[in-house]
Design a protein around this motif. Structure first.
Motif, PDB file in Angstrom:
ATOM      1  N   LEU A 151       0.826  -1.210   0.000  1.00  0.00           N
ATOM      2  CA  LEU A 151       0.000   0.000   0.000  1.00  0.00           C
ATOM      3  C   LEU A 151       0.864   1.266   0.000  1.00  0.00           C
ATOM      4  O   LEU A 151       0.566   2.236  -0.698  1.00  0.00           O
ATOM      5  N   THR A 152       1.932   1.240   0.773  1.00  0.00           N
ATOM      6  CA  THR A 152       2.825   2.402   0.839  1.00  0.00           C
ATOM      7  C   THR A 152       3.560   2.599  -0.480  1.00  0.00           C
ATOM      8  O   THR A 152       3.662   3.722  -0.986  1.00  0.00           O
ATOM      9  N   ALA A 153       4.066   1.508  -1.056  1.00  0.00           N
ATOM     10  CA  ALA A 153       4.786   1.606  -2.334  1.00  0.00           C
ATOM     11  C   ALA A 153       3.862   2.140  -3.428  1.00  0.00           C
ATOM     12  O   ALA A 153       4.286   2.945  -4.267  1.00  0.00           O
ATOM     13  N   ARG A 154       2.603   1.736  -3.399  1.00  0.00           N
ATOM     14  CA  ARG A 154       1.639   2.203  -4.400  1.00  0.00           C
ATOM     15  C   ARG A 154       1.277   3.672  -4.185  1.00  0.00           C
ATOM     16  O   ARG A 154       0.984   4.407  -5.119  1.00  0.00           O
ATOM     17  N   ASP A 155       1.301   4.094  -2.916  1.00  0.00           N
ATOM     18  CA  ASP A 155       0.864   5.437  -2.525  1.00  0.00           C
ATOM     19  C   ASP A 155       1.914   6.520  -2.813  1.00  0.00           C
ATOM     20  O   ASP A 155       1.573   7.684  -2.960  1.00  0.00           O
ATOM     21  N   LEU A 156       3.201   6.127  -2.873  1.00  0.00           N
ATOM     22  CA  LEU A 156       4.283   7.101  -2.999  1.00  0.00           C
ATOM     23  C   LEU A 156       4.840   7.168  -4.420  1.00  0.00           C
ATOM     24  O   LEU A 156       4.789   6.186  -5.157  1.00  0.00           O
ATOM     25  N   ARG A 157       5.394   8.332  -4.769  1.00  0.00           N
ATOM     26  CA  ARG A 157       6.067   8.506  -6.058  1.00  0.00           C
ATOM     27  C   ARG A 157       7.560   8.171  -5.947  1.00  0.00           C
ATOM     28  O   ARG A 157       8.221   7.966  -6.950  1.00  0.00           O
ATOM     29  N   ILE A 158       8.090   8.192  -4.727  1.00  0.00           N
ATOM     30  CA  ILE A 158       9.514   7.918  -4.503  1.00  0.00           C
ATOM     31  C   ILE A 158       9.700   6.444  -4.149  1.00  0.00           C
ATOM     32  O   ILE A 158       8.748   5.779  -3.714  1.00  0.00           O
ATOM     33  N   PRO A 159      10.910   5.910  -4.307  1.00  0.00           N
ATOM     34  CA  PRO A 159      11.148   4.507  -3.969  1.00  0.00           C
ATOM     35  C   PRO A 159      10.936   4.216  -2.483  1.00  0.00           C
ATOM     36  O   PRO A 159      11.325   5.007  -1.613  1.00  0.00           O
ATOM     37  N   VAL A 160      10.330   3.070  -2.225  1.00  0.00           N
ATOM     38  CA  VAL A 160      10.135   2.566  -0.870  1.00  0.00           C
ATOM     39  C   VAL A 160      10.950   1.284  -0.759  1.00  0.00           C
ATOM     40  O   VAL A 160      10.780   0.366  -1.565  1.00  0.00           O
ATOM     41  N   LEU A 161      11.846   1.240   0.235  1.00  0.00           N
ATOM     42  CA  LEU A 161      12.633   0.034   0.479  1.00  0.00           C
ATOM     43  C   LEU A 161      12.182  -0.578   1.794  1.00  0.00           C
ATOM     44  O   LEU A 161      11.926   0.132   2.769  1.00  0.00           O
ATOM     45  N   ALA A 162      12.078  -1.896   1.812  1.00  0.00           N
ATOM     46  CA  ALA A 162      11.631  -2.630   2.994  1.00  0.00           C
ATOM     47  C   ALA A 162      12.781  -2.808   3.969  1.00  0.00           C
ATOM     48  O   ALA A 162      13.901  -3.132   3.576  1.00  0.00           O
ATOM     49  N   LEU A 163      12.486  -2.611   5.245  1.00  0.00           N
ATOM     50  CA  LEU A 163      13.486  -2.754   6.310  1.00  0.00           C
ATOM     51  C   LEU A 163      12.901  -3.607   7.429  1.00  0.00           C
ATOM     52  O   LEU A 163      11.732  -3.479   7.767  1.00  0.00           O
ATOM     53  N   ALA A 172      10.886  -1.005  -4.037  1.00  0.00           N
ATOM     54  CA  ALA A 172      12.072  -0.899  -4.891  1.00  0.00           C
ATOM     55  C   ALA A 172      13.186  -1.839  -4.459  1.00  0.00           C
ATOM     56  O   ALA A 172      14.100  -2.116  -5.232  1.00  0.00           O
ATOM     57  N   GLY A 173      13.137  -2.307  -3.206  1.00  0.00           N
ATOM     58  CA  GLY A 173      14.195  -3.177  -2.726  1.00  0.00           C
ATOM     59  C   GLY A 173      14.119  -3.366  -1.231  1.00  0.00           C
ATOM     60  O   GLY A 173      13.078  -3.122  -0.615  1.00  0.00           O
ATOM     61  N   PHE A 174      15.228  -3.803  -0.654  1.00  0.00           N
ATOM     62  CA  PHE A 174      15.270  -4.067   0.783  1.00  0.00           C
ATOM     63  C   PHE A 174      16.560  -3.533   1.382  1.00  0.00           C
ATOM     64  O   PHE A 174      17.571  -3.383   0.702  1.00  0.00           O
ATOM     65  N   ALA A 175      16.486  -3.241   2.677  1.00  0.00           N
ATOM     66  CA  ALA A 175      17.632  -2.718   3.416  1.00  0.00           C
ATOM     67  C   ALA A 175      17.783  -3.500   4.706  1.00  0.00           C
ATOM     68  O   ALA A 175      16.814  -4.093   5.190  1.00  0.00           O
ATOM     69  N   GLY A 176      18.979  -3.483   5.256  1.00  0.00           N
ATOM     70  CA  GLY A 176      19.148  -4.142   6.538  1.00  0.00           C
ATOM     71  C   GLY A 176      20.596  -4.273   6.963  1.00  0.00           C
ATOM     72  O   GLY A 176      21.515  -3.880   6.246  1.00  0.00           O
ATOM     73  N   ILE A 177      20.725  -4.834   8.151  1.00  0.00           N
ATOM     74  CA  ILE A 177      22.024  -5.068   8.769  1.00  0.00           C
ATOM     75  C   ILE A 177      22.335  -6.560   8.791  1.00  0.00           C
ATOM     76  O   ILE A 177      23.418  -6.993   8.409  1.00  0.00           O
ATOM     77  N   SER A 178      21.373  -7.373   9.225  1.00  0.00           N
ATOM     78  CA  SER A 178      21.624  -8.800   9.429  1.00  0.00           C
ATOM     79  C   SER A 178      21.992  -9.527   8.145  1.00  0.00           C
ATOM     80  O   SER A 178      22.899 -10.364   8.133  1.00  0.00           O
ATOM     81  N   TRP A 179      21.286  -9.251   7.045  1.00  0.00           N
ATOM     82  CA  TRP A 179      21.618  -9.958   5.798  1.00  0.00           C
ATOM     83  C   TRP A 179      23.030  -9.609   5.347  1.00  0.00           C
ATOM     84  O   TRP A 179      23.734 -10.453   4.788  1.00  0.00           O
ATOM     85  N   VAL A 180      23.448  -8.373   5.626  1.00  0.00           N
ATOM     86  CA  VAL A 180      24.795  -7.939   5.248  1.00  0.00           C
ATOM     87  C   VAL A 180      25.841  -8.730   6.024  1.00  0.00           C
ATOM     88  O   VAL A 180      26.810  -9.241   5.462  1.00  0.00           O
ATOM     89  N   HIS A 181      25.620  -8.868   7.322  1.00  0.00           N
ATOM     90  CA  HIS A 181      26.601  -9.579   8.140  1.00  0.00           C
ATOM     91  C   HIS A 181      26.618 -11.069   7.837  1.00  0.00           C
ATOM     92  O   HIS A 181      27.671 -11.713   7.926  1.00  0.00           O
ATOM     93  N   ARG A 182      25.489 -11.636   7.455  1.00  0.00           N
ATOM     94  CA  ARG A 182      25.493 -13.034   7.007  1.00  0.00           C
ATOM     95  C   ARG A 182      26.387 -13.195   5.784  1.00  0.00           C
ATOM     96  O   ARG A 182      27.152 -14.151   5.671  1.00  0.00           O
ATOM     97  N   GLU A 183      26.265 -12.249   4.847  1.00  0.00           N
ATOM     98  CA  GLU A 183      27.097 -12.307   3.636  1.00  0.00           C
ATOM     99  C   GLU A 183      28.571 -12.085   3.961  1.00  0.00           C
ATOM    100  O   GLU A 183      29.448 -12.662   3.329  1.00  0.00           O
ATOM    101  N   MET A 184      28.844 -11.251   4.955  1.00  0.00           N
ATOM    102  CA  MET A 184      30.225 -10.991   5.335  1.00  0.00           C
ATOM    103  C   MET A 184      30.899 -12.229   5.930  1.00  0.00           C
ATOM    104  O   MET A 184      32.106 -12.375   5.861  1.00  0.00           O
ATOM    105  N   LEU A 185      30.079 -13.100   6.523  1.00  0.00           N
ATOM    106  CA  LEU A 185      30.618 -14.316   7.129  1.00  0.00           C
ATOM    107  C   LEU A 185      30.885 -15.407   6.098  1.00  0.00           C
ATOM    108  O   LEU A 185      31.663 -16.322   6.340  1.00  0.00           O
TER     109      LEU A 185
END
Length: 195
Positions: free
Chosen positions: A152-164, A181-194
């Protein structure tokens, strides 16, 4: 904000050096920027100005080598650090308080559709909406919003919405089906770093 790649979500990596206390600043940033992402947000809120400047200098070098956009958390009214492409604001900071020169990219964390609309009116370029799922890196202070609210938020906005919040490559397809438009986070990044 980069255009969303056609075959996948925009991947927005957020730093948290405290997860890897054994790494030097330089080694942590090298690993962080090696993670497949489009944007890296340097989110080290507890660093003083002098130490943050050192981190930013190292991060600018890594972002240029890896071809990633580099954003930092900054209080409104503070000048943009050299080599940084943008600034990310918390939900409590107003984009309208940002002094000139305006960053190339200005984003904001939001926790509801109403906050997202307000951020768009303030003139931000994107929002991080969350938590969508229960966050993996911390206890959520609010209940997860869910995929329907993200859609609903992504449909409502003209700017990109990223899930967190609880998002990562494992639920990228679900996130993208909402129109985000995409996703953001900390945990997935650290999983990839490992890996």
């Amino acid at each position: 904000m980069p255009a969303s790649p056609k075959d996948r979500a925009i991947r927005y990596a957020i730093s948290n050096r405290k997860v890897f206390p054994e790494l030097t600043h330089r080694d942590y940033l090298r690993r962080l920027f090696a993670v497949p992402s489009d944007i890296v947000q340097l989110r080290e809120k507890d660093l003083g100005d002098e130490m943050l400047d050192q981190w930013v200098q190292l991060a600018v070098g890594e972002s240029q080598r890896r071809g990633r956009l580099l954003l930092v958390n900054s209080p409104p009214g503070e000048g943009l650090r050299e080599g940084v492409q943008g600034v990310h604001l918390t939900s409590r900071q107003g984009a309208d308080l940002w002094l000139e020169p305006r960053p190339l990219i200005l984003g904001k964390s939001v926790h509801s559709r109403q906050e997202a609309r307000q951020a768009q009116e303030e003139g931000v370029d994107y929002v991080l909406l969350g938590p969508i799922f229960a966050p993996l890196s911390k206890t959520a202070s609010v209940p997860p919003l869910g995929l329907e609210e993200l859609a609903l938020t992504a449909r409502d906005l003209r700017i990109p919405v990223l899930a967190l919040g609880g998002t990562g490559p494992w639920n990228e397809d679900e996130v993208m089906q909402t129109g985000a438009a995409g996703f953001a986070g900390i945990s997935w990044v650290h999983r990839e770093m490992l890996d």
